[in-house]
Each structure stands twice: as structure tokens, then as C-alpha cells.
Write an enzyme that holds these catalytic residues in place. Structure first.
Site, PDB file in Angstrom:
ATOM      1  N   TYR A 201      33.642  36.310  46.624  1.00 31.62           N
ATOM      2  CA  TYR A 201      34.676  37.108  47.275  1.00 31.62           C
ATOM      3  C   TYR A 201      34.076  38.381  47.877  1.00 31.62           C
ATOM      4  O   TYR A 201      34.203  38.633  49.074  1.00 31.62           O
ATOM      5  CB  TYR A 201      35.754  37.461  46.250  1.00 31.62           C
ATOM      6  CG  TYR A 201      36.928  38.230  46.808  1.00 31.62           C
ATOM      7  CD1 TYR A 201      37.861  37.619  47.643  1.00 31.62           C
ATOM      8  CD2 TYR A 201      37.126  39.581  46.491  1.00 31.62           C
ATOM      9  CE1 TYR A 201      38.951  38.328  48.143  1.00 31.62           C
ATOM     10  CE2 TYR A 201      38.211  40.286  46.989  1.00 31.62           C
ATOM     11  CZ  TYR A 201      39.122  39.656  47.817  1.00 31.62           C
ATOM     12  OH  TYR A 201      40.191  40.367  48.311  1.00 31.62           O
TER      13      TYR A 201
ATOM     14  N   LYS B 238      33.477  39.020  51.868  1.00 34.82           N
ATOM     15  CA  LYS B 238      34.180  40.082  52.595  1.00 34.82           C
ATOM     16  C   LYS B 238      33.186  41.038  53.255  1.00 34.82           C
ATOM     17  O   LYS B 238      33.437  41.573  54.328  1.00 34.82           O
ATOM     18  CB  LYS B 238      35.091  40.852  51.634  1.00 34.82           C
ATOM     19  CG  LYS B 238      36.310  40.060  51.168  1.00 34.82           C
ATOM     20  CD  LYS B 238      37.355  39.980  52.276  1.00 34.82           C
ATOM     21  CE  LYS B 238      38.644  39.373  51.775  1.00 34.82           C
ATOM     22  NZ  LYS B 238      39.680  39.274  52.819  1.00 34.82           N
TER      23      LYS B 238
ATOM     24  N   ARG C 218      46.545  38.741  38.472  1.00 38.08           N
ATOM     25  CA  ARG C 218      46.304  40.142  38.827  1.00 38.08           C
ATOM     26  C   ARG C 218      47.057  41.020  37.838  1.00 38.08           C
ATOM     27  O   ARG C 218      48.094  40.624  37.291  1.00 38.08           O
ATOM     28  CB  ARG C 218      46.751  40.413  40.265  1.00 38.08           C
ATOM     29  CG  ARG C 218      45.724  39.853  41.233  1.00 38.08           C
ATOM     30  CD  ARG C 218      45.937  40.367  42.627  1.00 38.08           C
ATOM     31  NE  ARG C 218      46.451  39.322  43.487  1.00 38.08           N
ATOM     32  CZ  ARG C 218      46.604  39.470  44.800  1.00 38.08           C
ATOM     33  NH1 ARG C 218      46.288  40.585  45.386  1.00 38.08           N
ATOM     34  NH2 ARG C 218      47.073  38.474  45.521  1.00 38.08           N
TER      35      ARG C 218
ATOM     36  N   GLY D  88      41.134  49.518  27.810  1.00 36.00           N
ATOM     37  CA  GLY D  88      42.327  49.828  28.611  1.00 36.00           C
ATOM     38  C   GLY D  88      42.235  51.187  29.288  1.00 36.00           C
ATOM     39  O   GLY D  88      43.171  51.630  29.946  1.00 36.00           O
TER      40      GLY D  88
ATOM     41  N   ASP E  46      33.671  43.492  35.926  1.00 35.19           N
ATOM     42  CA  ASP E  46      34.942  44.186  36.125  1.00 35.19           C
ATOM     43  C   ASP E  46      34.662  45.675  36.354  1.00 35.19           C
ATOM     44  O   ASP E  46      34.088  46.331  35.496  1.00 35.19           O
ATOM     45  CB  ASP E  46      35.826  44.012  34.876  1.00 35.19           C
ATOM     46  CG  ASP E  46      37.258  44.437  35.113  1.00 35.19           C
ATOM     47  OD1 ASP E  46      37.840  43.990  36.111  1.00 35.19           O
ATOM     48  OD2 ASP E  46      37.788  45.224  34.316  1.00 35.19           O
ATOM     49  N   PRO E  47      35.050  46.229  37.520  1.00 29.97           N
ATOM     50  CA  PRO E  47      34.716  47.635  37.772  1.00 29.97           C
ATOM     51  C   PRO E  47      35.472  48.579  36.832  1.00 29.97           C
ATOM     52  O   PRO E  47      36.619  48.314  36.491  1.00 29.97           O
ATOM     53  CB  PRO E  47      35.128  47.862  39.223  1.00 29.97           C
ATOM     54  CG  PRO E  47      35.903  46.670  39.626  1.00 29.97           C
ATOM     55  CD  PRO E  47      35.764  45.594  38.620  1.00 29.97           C
TER      56      PRO E  47
HETATM   57  N1  NAD Z   1      46.699  42.265  47.435  1.00 27.23           N
HETATM   58  C1  NAD Z   1      45.666  43.040  47.254  1.00 27.23           C
HETATM   59  O1  NAD Z   1      45.672  43.876  46.345  1.00 27.23           O
HETATM   60  C2  NAD Z   1      44.466  42.941  48.171  1.00 27.23           C
HETATM   61  C3  NAD Z   1      43.405  43.837  47.950  1.00 27.23           C
HETATM   62  C4  NAD Z   1      42.290  43.769  48.784  1.00 27.23           C
HETATM   63  C5  NAD Z   1      42.246  42.875  49.823  1.00 27.23           C
HETATM   64  N2  NAD Z   1      43.284  42.008  50.015  1.00 27.23           N
HETATM   65  C6  NAD Z   1      43.146  41.042  51.117  1.00 27.23           C
HETATM   66  O2  NAD Z   1      44.368  40.885  51.807  1.00 27.23           O
HETATM   67  C7  NAD Z   1      44.511  39.529  52.222  1.00 27.23           C
HETATM   68  C8  NAD Z   1      45.843  38.977  51.717  1.00 27.23           C
HETATM   69  O3  NAD Z   1      45.857  39.027  50.299  1.00 27.23           O
HETATM   70  P1  NAD Z   1      47.142  38.668  49.433  1.00 27.23           P
HETATM   71  O4  NAD Z   1      47.160  39.596  48.293  1.00 27.23           O
HETATM   72  O5  NAD Z   1      48.325  38.551  50.308  1.00 27.23           O
HETATM   73  O6  NAD Z   1      46.704  37.255  48.850  1.00 27.23           O
HETATM   74  P2  NAD Z   1      47.400  35.813  48.980  1.00 27.23           P
HETATM   75  O7  NAD Z   1      46.553  34.880  48.190  1.00 27.23           O
HETATM   76  O8  NAD Z   1      48.843  35.909  48.621  1.00 27.23           O
HETATM   77  O9  NAD Z   1      47.288  35.512  50.526  1.00 27.23           O
HETATM   78  C9  NAD Z   1      46.209  34.870  51.127  1.00 27.23           C
HETATM   79  C10 NAD Z   1      46.755  33.810  52.049  1.00 27.23           C
HETATM   80  O10 NAD Z   1      45.671  33.166  52.721  1.00 27.23           O
HETATM   81  C11 NAD Z   1      45.892  31.770  52.705  1.00 27.23           C
HETATM   82  N3  NAD Z   1      44.582  31.107  52.795  1.00 27.23           N
HETATM   83  C12 NAD Z   1      43.593  31.079  51.874  1.00 27.23           C
HETATM   84  N4  NAD Z   1      42.544  30.365  52.330  1.00 27.23           N
HETATM   85  C13 NAD Z   1      42.875  29.957  53.584  1.00 27.23           C
HETATM   86  C14 NAD Z   1      42.210  29.184  54.561  1.00 27.23           C
HETATM   87  N5  NAD Z   1      40.989  28.694  54.357  1.00 27.23           N
HETATM   88  N6  NAD Z   1      42.853  28.938  55.727  1.00 27.23           N
HETATM   89  C15 NAD Z   1      44.105  29.427  55.950  1.00 27.23           C
HETATM   90  N7  NAD Z   1      44.788  30.146  55.055  1.00 27.23           N
HETATM   91  C16 NAD Z   1      44.178  30.422  53.882  1.00 27.23           C
HETATM   92  C17 NAD Z   1      46.595  31.518  51.398  1.00 27.23           C
HETATM   93  O11 NAD Z   1      47.264  30.283  51.349  1.00 27.23           O
HETATM   94  C18 NAD Z   1      47.525  32.721  51.318  1.00 27.23           C
HETATM   95  O12 NAD Z   1      48.746  32.474  51.964  1.00 27.23           O
HETATM   96  C19 NAD Z   1      43.300  38.762  51.675  1.00 27.23           C
HETATM   97  O13 NAD Z   1      42.347  38.639  52.701  1.00 27.23           O
HETATM   98  C20 NAD Z   1      42.790  39.673  50.582  1.00 27.23           C
HETATM   99  O14 NAD Z   1      41.409  39.522  50.383  1.00 27.23           O
HETATM  100  C21 NAD Z   1      44.380  42.024  49.210  1.00 27.23           C
END
Ligand code: NAD
Length: 308
Positions: A143, A147, A184, A205, A270-271
Site C-alpha cells: 500500500y 501510493k 479500521r 493505546g 504500526d506507526p
Molecule cells: N479513508 C481514509 O482514511 C483514507 C486515508 C488515506 C488515503 N485514502 C485513500 O482514499 C481512497 C478511497 O479510500 P476509501 O477510504 O474510500 O476506501 P474504500 O475501500 O471504501 O474505497 C476504495 C474503492 O476503490 C475500489 N477499488 C479498489 N480496487 C479497484 C480497482 N482495481 N479498480 C477499480 N476500483 C477499485 C473499491 O471497490 C472501493 O470502492 C483510496 O485511494 C485510499 O487509499 C483513504
């Protein structure tokens, strides 16, 4: 505008689609439903301005659009570690395919990056200039490094091909439509509390996290896309820190749960601390988070009551 949201059926993607439709845009929501669900966008189905496309971002696609929000990627450790090779392919090939599309149709493109690019940070709070402290071979690396590579690709497409890019580094975000089974911390605690099960806290914690409510985050993403001052990464998150223990106690009190807090060993990599420096977002976007943890938790708990 015609706007593509990859990962649009996920937690954040679906809220983004809602907001873009509210603003009057045509929205193409692309998802392979790995962690997302049609249910998250059911309120938009039937709207003539909304289109759902089942597609995997690791495969190329040609669409005529003006903006691309690239959110597709599993975001929680249970899901991104389930098939780590697929996770890194989603970040890297997904970025290549979406950047190629942006280049071809001259769309502006935003990457949903993450605070995980800072790894286990040596400086606190994290500023965008910090290069991070990431393990390249650990179980989270699919991951984190995926990214990081995506960010590299975005910057190189920008420098080499003049693609109009934006990058947001998202810190912990929570809210309704989080997947209840994604492990999460916020969803875990709420689900455990609503079921009156023990609440699992890893380590002592006392590790701190900052939690941003989804509506604040979506507002910042929209503003990042439309500003023209900065294409390099911008941190988005809520800098108010809470310990994991404090979060557990708040969730227990807001749900009125009978759960007890129990401890388990800290998972690898884990950070210990994570907190965004959001001065760039404040200055460039004129933004700062508005929703307090207690208010956001109440709204999230309400959602989880209906689905747990
Ligand atoms: N929620 C957070 O705290 C957080 C923090 C940092 C970064 N992000 C980033 O934000 C974005 C959305 O995260 P989220 O929390 O909504 O997660 P989520 O898992 O709910 O959403 C990710 C979406 O991407 C889709 N997906 C995964 N692989 C795919 C692929 N190969 N092709 C097409 N669709 C695909 C999944 O089905 C899902 O709908 C991600 O890129 C995540 O890394 C989220």
C-alpha cells in the site's frame, strides 16, 4: 463538467459523487466493487447525470472527461493485505492508466494519496516536504510504496507531459459508509461497542491518531482540484490528536455500550504517531476541518446502528 471518480462506490468516493452531483456535474463512477458497493451510490442511481461503470483501473479505459479523481485502491490493512500484489498493481497500473487517459483527453487529474507515504515518521507533525520513513519490504509496503510510486508517476507525467495534476495526502478519515468489516480503528470500535463486545486496543493505546470527518475531507479534495496554485502534494486531515484509548472511551460513552477495553500486541509497522501539518491546505485552499470528533462520531454511530 464531466467528471470521472475511480473508486466511486467506496466510502470516500461515494460522498464525492454525491457532492459533485449536487454541484450539477455529470459524474462517471468507476469501480470494481472490491471494497466498495452499489449500495453506497444507490441514492444516485436513476439520476440522468450519474453513470456507474464496472471496471478495474489496472486495465486501460477511454472516456471523454474534464476531471479525474483517482480514488480506486483498497484503503484498510485487512483489504490491502488480502491480495498485496493486486494492491500495488491497483496503485501503480491504476495511476499509469488514469494519467494516460488524462494526458490523452487533457483532463485535470487528482490522486488520492495517503499519510502512509510518511511511514513511521521521524518528524511530528508531518509536513509535505518530509520524505518519510517507509519500510519497503514489510506487510504494509504494497500500500505505502504503491501510493509513493503513484505520486512519482503523477509528478513525472506532469514534468514530462504537462499533465495537469493535483495530489492530496489524506490522513485518517471516518464517517458513514465506512465498511463495517474493514478493521479500521473507528469502524472497529463502533461495531464492537454496538455489539457490546470487548474493544480491542493494540499496544498501550497511547499511540495518537487524528481523525477527519468525511464532509471536511471531501470539501478539501474539491478545493484542491479547482485551485491552480499548487500541483505538488497537499496534506488533508484533522490535526487534533487523540490517543486510541481516548477514542475507545468516547465511542463507549456515545453508544452507551457495556463493552470493556482489552489490549492486544501492536501489529508490525504500526506507526506510533500521525498528525498532519495542514498549513498549506489552510493557506492555499482557505480550508480547515469544522466537524469535531464527538459530532462526527455521533453521525457515524447513527449510520452503523442501521447496518450492524
Ligand atoms: N479513508 C481514509 O482514511 C483514507 C486515508 C488515506 C488515503 N485514502 C485513500 O482514499 C481512497 C478511497 O479510500 P476509501 O477510504 O474510500 O476506501 P474504500 O475501500 O471504501 O474505497 C476504495 C474503492 O476503490 C475500489 N477499488 C479498489 N480496487 C479497484 C480497482 N482495481 N479498480 C477499480 N476500483 C477499485 C473499491 O471497490 C472501493 O470502492 C483510496 O485511494 C485510499 O487509499 C483513504
Amino acid at each position: 463538467m464531466r467528471i470521472l471518480v475511480t473508486g466511486g462506490a467506496g466510502f470516500l468516493g461515494s460522498h464525492l459523487c454525491d457532492r459533485l452531483i449536487e454541484q450539477g456535474h455529470d459524474v462517471l463512477c468507476l469501480d470494481n466493487y472490491f471494497t466498495g458497493a452499489k449500495k453506497n451510490v444507490e441514492q444516485l442511481i436513476g439520476n440522468p447525470k450519474f453513470e456507474l461503470i464496472r471496471h478495474d483501473v489496472t486495465e486501460p479505459i477511454l472516456l471523454e472527461v474534464d476531471r479525474i479523481y483517482n480514488l480506486a485502491c483498497p484503503a484498510s490493512p485487512v483489504h490491502y493485505q488480502y491480495n498485496p500484489v493486486k494492491t500495488i498493481k491497483t496503485s501503480v497500473l491504476g495511476a499509469v492508466n488514469m494519467l494516460g487517459l488524462a494526458k490523452r483527453v487533457k483532463a485535470r487529474i487528482l490522486q488520492a494519496s495517503t499519510s502512509e507515504v510518511y511511514g513511521d515518521p521521524n518528524i511530528h507533525p508531518q509536513v509535505e516536504e518530509y520524505w518519510g520513513n517507509v519500510n519497503p519490504i514489510g506487510i504494509r509496503s504494497c500500500y505505502d510504496e504503491g501510493k509513493r510510486t503513484a505520486e512519482t508517476l503523477f509528478m513525472d507525467y506532469h514534468r514530462q507531459n504537462k499533465v495537469d495534476i493535483r495530489i492530496v495526502r489524506i490522513f485518517n478519515t471516518y464517517g458513514p459508509r465506512m465498511n463495517p468489516n474493514d478493521g479500521r480503528v473507528v469502524s472497529n470500535f463502533i461495531v464492537q461497542a454496538l455489539r457490546n463486545e470487548n474493544i480491542t486496543v493494540y499496544g498501550d493505546g497511547l499511540q495518537t491518531r487524528s481523525f477527519c470527518f468525511e464532509s471536511d475531507l471531501i470539501e478539501a479534495i474539491l478545493r484542491t482540484m479547482e485551485q491552480t496554485e499548487r500541483c505538488e502534494p497537499i496534506n488533508i486531515g484533522n490535526p487534533t490528536e487523540f490517543t486510541i484509548l481516548e477514542l475507545a472511551e468516547k465511542v463507549i460513552s456515545l453508544t452507551g455500550s457495556k463493552s470493556k477495553i482489552i489490549r492486544e500486541p501492536l501489529p508490525s509497522d504500526d506507526p506510533k504517531q500521525r498528525k498532519p501539518d495542514i498549513s498549506k491546505a489552510q493557506k492555499i485552499l482557505g480550508w480547515q476541518p469544522k466537524v469535531h470528533l464527538e459530532e462526527g462520531l455521533k453521525r457515524t454511530i447513527e449510520y452503523f446502528r442501521s447496518c450492524v
